[in-house]
Design an enzyme around this catalytic site. Structure first.
Site, PDB file in Angstrom:
ATOM      1  N   GLU A 154     -54.452 -27.107 -24.958  1.00  0.00           N
ATOM      2  CA  GLU A 154     -53.660 -26.625 -23.811  1.00  0.00           C
ATOM      3  C   GLU A 154     -53.169 -25.184 -23.941  1.00  0.00           C
ATOM      4  O   GLU A 154     -51.973 -24.911 -23.822  1.00  0.00           O
ATOM      5  CB  GLU A 154     -52.475 -27.583 -23.600  1.00  0.00           C
ATOM      6  CG  GLU A 154     -52.933 -29.020 -23.399  1.00  0.00           C
ATOM      7  CD  GLU A 154     -51.786 -30.033 -23.357  1.00  0.00           C
ATOM      8  OE1 GLU A 154     -50.618 -29.626 -23.351  1.00  0.00           O
ATOM      9  OE2 GLU A 154     -52.084 -31.241 -23.329  1.00  0.00           O
ATOM     10  N   ASN A 202     -59.330 -28.405 -25.962  1.00  0.00           N
ATOM     11  CA  ASN A 202     -58.910 -29.558 -25.151  1.00  0.00           C
ATOM     12  C   ASN A 202     -57.813 -29.157 -24.159  1.00  0.00           C
ATOM     13  O   ASN A 202     -56.839 -28.505 -24.539  1.00  0.00           O
ATOM     14  CB  ASN A 202     -58.360 -30.629 -26.123  1.00  0.00           C
ATOM     15  CG  ASN A 202     -58.034 -31.954 -25.458  1.00  0.00           C
ATOM     16  OD1 ASN A 202     -58.855 -32.521 -24.752  1.00  0.00           O
ATOM     17  ND2 ASN A 202     -56.820 -32.448 -25.689  1.00  0.00           N
ATOM     18  N   HIS A 238     -55.766 -36.650 -17.191  1.00  0.00           N
ATOM     19  CA  HIS A 238     -54.543 -37.377 -16.850  1.00  0.00           C
ATOM     20  C   HIS A 238     -54.394 -37.288 -15.335  1.00  0.00           C
ATOM     21  O   HIS A 238     -54.029 -36.232 -14.808  1.00  0.00           O
ATOM     22  CB  HIS A 238     -53.321 -36.730 -17.513  1.00  0.00           C
ATOM     23  CG  HIS A 238     -53.272 -36.934 -18.989  1.00  0.00           C
ATOM     24  ND1 HIS A 238     -53.064 -38.170 -19.552  1.00  0.00           N
ATOM     25  CD2 HIS A 238     -53.407 -36.063 -20.017  1.00  0.00           C
ATOM     26  CE1 HIS A 238     -53.070 -38.056 -20.878  1.00  0.00           C
ATOM     27  NE2 HIS A 238     -53.280 -36.788 -21.188  1.00  0.00           N
ATOM     28  N   GLU A 267     -58.526 -38.011 -22.572  1.00  0.00           N
ATOM     29  CA  GLU A 267     -57.192 -38.632 -22.453  1.00  0.00           C
ATOM     30  C   GLU A 267     -57.007 -39.315 -21.111  1.00  0.00           C
ATOM     31  O   GLU A 267     -55.928 -39.265 -20.516  1.00  0.00           O
ATOM     32  CB  GLU A 267     -56.094 -37.565 -22.646  1.00  0.00           C
ATOM     33  CG  GLU A 267     -56.223 -36.787 -23.939  1.00  0.00           C
ATOM     34  CD  GLU A 267     -55.076 -35.817 -24.215  1.00  0.00           C
ATOM     35  OE1 GLU A 267     -54.050 -35.870 -23.515  1.00  0.00           O
ATOM     36  OE2 GLU A 267     -55.222 -35.002 -25.147  1.00  0.00           O
ATOM     37  N   ASP A 269     -56.077 -41.373 -17.989  1.00  0.00           N
ATOM     38  CA  ASP A 269     -55.265 -42.444 -17.432  1.00  0.00           C
ATOM     39  C   ASP A 269     -55.068 -42.131 -15.954  1.00  0.00           C
ATOM     40  O   ASP A 269     -55.261 -40.996 -15.523  1.00  0.00           O
ATOM     41  CB  ASP A 269     -53.923 -42.678 -18.172  1.00  0.00           C
ATOM     42  CG  ASP A 269     -53.189 -41.423 -18.574  1.00  0.00           C
ATOM     43  OD1 ASP A 269     -53.325 -40.395 -17.883  1.00  0.00           O
ATOM     44  OD2 ASP A 269     -52.444 -41.460 -19.574  1.00  0.00           O
TER      45      ASP A 269
HETATM   46  O1  G3I Z   1     -41.474 -40.775 -33.536  1.00  0.00           O
HETATM   47  C1  G3I Z   1     -40.250 -40.301 -32.937  1.00  0.00           C
HETATM   48  C2  G3I Z   1     -39.144 -41.290 -33.160  1.00  0.00           C
HETATM   49  O2  G3I Z   1     -38.881 -41.377 -34.538  1.00  0.00           O
HETATM   50  C3  G3I Z   1     -37.908 -40.824 -32.379  1.00  0.00           C
HETATM   51  O3  G3I Z   1     -36.916 -41.790 -32.478  1.00  0.00           O
HETATM   52  C4  G3I Z   1     -38.228 -40.609 -30.902  1.00  0.00           C
HETATM   53  C5  G3I Z   1     -37.040 -40.066 -30.123  1.00  0.00           C
HETATM   54  O4  G3I Z   1     -37.468 -39.312 -29.007  1.00  0.00           O
HETATM   55  O5  G3I Z   1     -39.266 -39.676 -30.816  1.00  0.00           O
HETATM   56  C6  G3I Z   1     -40.460 -40.125 -31.463  1.00  0.00           C
HETATM   57  O6  G3I Z   1     -41.458 -39.160 -31.319  1.00  0.00           O
HETATM   58  C7  G3I Z   1     -42.023 -39.052 -30.022  1.00  0.00           C
HETATM   59  C8  G3I Z   1     -43.510 -39.322 -30.113  1.00  0.00           C
HETATM   60  O7  G3I Z   1     -44.083 -39.089 -28.860  1.00  0.00           O
HETATM   61  C9  G3I Z   1     -43.818 -40.751 -30.544  1.00  0.00           C
HETATM   62  O8  G3I Z   1     -43.350 -41.660 -29.600  1.00  0.00           O
HETATM   63  C10 G3I Z   1     -41.753 -37.637 -29.541  1.00  0.00           C
HETATM   64  O9  G3I Z   1     -40.377 -37.441 -29.329  1.00  0.00           O
HETATM   65  C11 G3I Z   1     -42.490 -37.399 -28.258  1.00  0.00           C
HETATM   66  O10 G3I Z   1     -42.407 -36.020 -27.932  1.00  0.00           O
HETATM   67  C12 G3I Z   1     -43.960 -37.760 -28.435  1.00  0.00           C
HETATM   68  O11 G3I Z   1     -44.586 -37.566 -27.205  1.00  0.00           O
HETATM   69  C13 G3I Z   1     -46.004 -37.435 -27.253  1.00  0.00           C
HETATM   70  C14 G3I Z   1     -46.361 -36.114 -26.587  1.00  0.00           C
HETATM   71  O12 G3I Z   1     -47.784 -35.997 -26.508  1.00  0.00           O
HETATM   72  C15 G3I Z   1     -45.853 -34.907 -27.395  1.00  0.00           C
HETATM   73  O13 G3I Z   1     -46.460 -34.845 -28.648  1.00  0.00           O
HETATM   74  C16 G3I Z   1     -46.618 -38.606 -26.498  1.00  0.00           C
HETATM   75  O14 G3I Z   1     -46.390 -39.815 -27.222  1.00  0.00           O
HETATM   76  C17 G3I Z   1     -48.122 -38.384 -26.343  1.00  0.00           C
HETATM   77  O15 G3I Z   1     -48.674 -39.363 -25.502  1.00  0.00           O
HETATM   78  C18 G3I Z   1     -48.353 -37.020 -25.718  1.00  0.00           C
HETATM   79  O16 G3I Z   1     -49.766 -36.820 -25.678  1.00  0.00           O
HETATM   80  C19 G3I Z   1     -50.206 -35.625 -25.032  1.00  0.00           C
HETATM   81  C20 G3I Z   1     -51.398 -35.113 -25.815  1.00  0.00           C
HETATM   82  O17 G3I Z   1     -51.053 -34.924 -27.180  1.00  0.00           O
HETATM   83  C21 G3I Z   1     -51.929 -33.819 -25.218  1.00  0.00           C
HETATM   84  N1  G3I Z   1     -52.193 -33.978 -23.797  1.00  0.00           N
HETATM   85  C22 G3I Z   1     -51.114 -34.544 -22.988  1.00  0.00           C
HETATM   86  C23 G3I Z   1     -50.640 -35.867 -23.589  1.00  0.00           C
HETATM   87  C24 G3I Z   1     -49.563 -36.505 -22.734  1.00  0.00           C
HETATM   88  O18 G3I Z   1     -48.415 -35.704 -22.711  1.00  0.00           O
END
Ligand code: G3I
Length: 375
Positions: A154, A202, A238, A267, A269
């Site tokens: 991105e 990506n 997405h 990715e 959905d």
């Molecule tokens: O693991 C911690 C946990 O310990 C904590 O308690 C909690 C509190 O917020 O956060 C948890 O981490 C989160 C993680 O997901 C696991 O659930 C992060 O805050 C959260 O920012 C993270 O979000 C991910 C996001 O990318 C940012 O990295 C999403 O799951 C994930 O689906 C999303 O995926 C992205 C792709 O990488 C790139 N393209 C878009 C896609 C959707 O946004």
């Protein structure tokens, strides 16, 4: 103690039913994808592998997995120079136990970075060395285990301009104002660490022909001309609005393939408006969703340049969409919260079956593209 825990973990995997023999699934996406020489994948969370239905569905339905978060910076380098591969390694072990490929995600992104990095006030020279060390260490650790990496995620905005990020110009690694030079550097370091891994750029909202996909196309063309090691482009897919489905996706895949790179749908959905309990507001939306999944699966399956079709998760029980839309949207994946296949699942299965019938010689064509793009 660690050894015993590890043995139990492996035992859980081995105890899973082998592909195609699960009571729940008479058919599978991976069996149909195999007839097309196609990877069909899902983003996974290794913390869920201990849930039998989760693990069973992944193992039976997909021949590729990608960690949703387990190989990102916060997971792999939680403190400067201190690497942690436990969660990513679980994904690799699961994949090895079930004859699946692993897609790595991701090595460089302007967001979702650990606080030590974003708040470290590093100079460009320091950032350059941090970035190099991260890419080389992570890719080397997974050398021979991760077959393809999202090297940069991105980097472009919707107008096709480079986003202002830590890596580019805030303050950047010393290549601020020099366009895609910092991306090229990331690809070169990744290639140095594993010359056999396929290296991808990506992005989202670049599936069809538009300003962003034009910019990505121009970058790939330039990289190919200058022998910057890029093998593919990931189209995230997405789809957040049923009324705004990208057109000209096939044309975009075709023009990228003509440059000698492959395309992965990385990715996918298809978010639906949902009520407070997470159920679709309109039942008919499930059919609209299935139609969109079927169309995208068809256009990937029928083009040899599209070598992988992946969804971002697979069960509505775990998806980033409800959290991101504050509960307004959801239900975006192929399986419902109870792991039952949805109409969207049947549409993808049908699309694969029909593509295999229509294109009986597509496997060698796909293999040729895979070989060509990694030269
Ligand atoms: O693991 C911690 C946990 O310990 C904590 O308690 C909690 C509190 O917020 O956060 C948890 O981490 C989160 C993680 O997901 C696991 O659930 C992060 O805050 C959260 O920012 C993270 O979000 C991910 C996001 O990318 C940012 O990295 C999403 O799951 C994930 O689906 C999303 O995926 C992205 C792709 O990488 C790139 N393209 C878009 C896609 C959707 O946004």
């Amino acid at each position: 103690m660690r050894f015993i825990i590890r043995l139990n973990f492996v035992a859980i995997f081995i105890a899973l039913p082998i592909v195609g023999q699960s009571a729940g699934f008479a058919q599978s996406l991976r069996q149909e994808a195999q007839k097309l020489g196609l990877q069909v994948g899902a983003a996974v969370d290794p913390a869920r592998f201990s849930e039998p239905l989760y693990a069973e569905t992944v193992a039976n339905q997909f021949n590729m997995v990608e960690p949703e978060n387990a190989m990102k910076w916060p997971a792999t380098e939680p403190a400067r120079g201190q690497f942690s591969f436990a969660a990513g390694d679980q994904v690799v072990e699961f994949a090895e136990a079930h004859q699946m490929k692993v897609r790595g995600h991701n090595l460089l992104w302007g967001i979702s970075n650990p606080a030590w990095l974003t708040e470290g006030h590093f100079t460009p020279d320091q950032l350059r060395s941090i970035m190099k060390n991260h890419i080389i260490t992570v890719v080397s650790h997974y050398r021979g285990k991760v077959f393809a990496w999202d090297v940069v995620n991105e980097a472009f905005d919707r107008d096709g301009r480079l986003k202002h990020t830590l890596w580019y110009d805030r303050p950047g690694i010393g290549l601020a104002g020099r366009g895609t030079a910092y991306l090229a550097q990331a690809f070169r370091w990744a290639h140095q660490a594993d010359p056999n891994a396929l290296l991808f750029y990506n992005d989202y909202a670049a599936e069809g022909l538009n300003a962003k996909s034009d910019a990505i196309y121009a970058m790939v063309k330039d990289f190919k001309r200058r022998h910057v090691p890029i093998d593919g482009v990931g189209l995230q897919m997405h789809l957040m609005d049923l009324n705004q489905i990208p057109t000209s996706v096939a044309a975009n895949i075709a023009r990228l393939a003509a440059l000698g790179v492959q395309v992965h749908i990385t990715e996918m959905d298809v978010a639906l408006p949902v009520d407070a309990s997470g159920k679709p507001l309109h039942r008919a939306d499930l059919s609209r969703q299935a139609k969109i999944y079927g169309e995208m699966a068809t256009l990937c399956a029928e083009q040899p340049g599209c070598t992988a079709f992946q969804t971002w998760g697979f069960t509505d029980k775990y998806s980033w969409i409800p959290h991101y839309t504050r509960g307004k949207k959801g239900d975006g994946l192929l399986f419902d919260s109870n792991y039952h296949p949805k109409p969207a699942y049947r549409a993808v299965l049908k699309a694969f079956k029909q593509a295999a019938k229509k294109h009986p010689t597509i496997i060698p064509q796909r293999l040729q593209i895979e070989r060509h793009s990694s030269l």
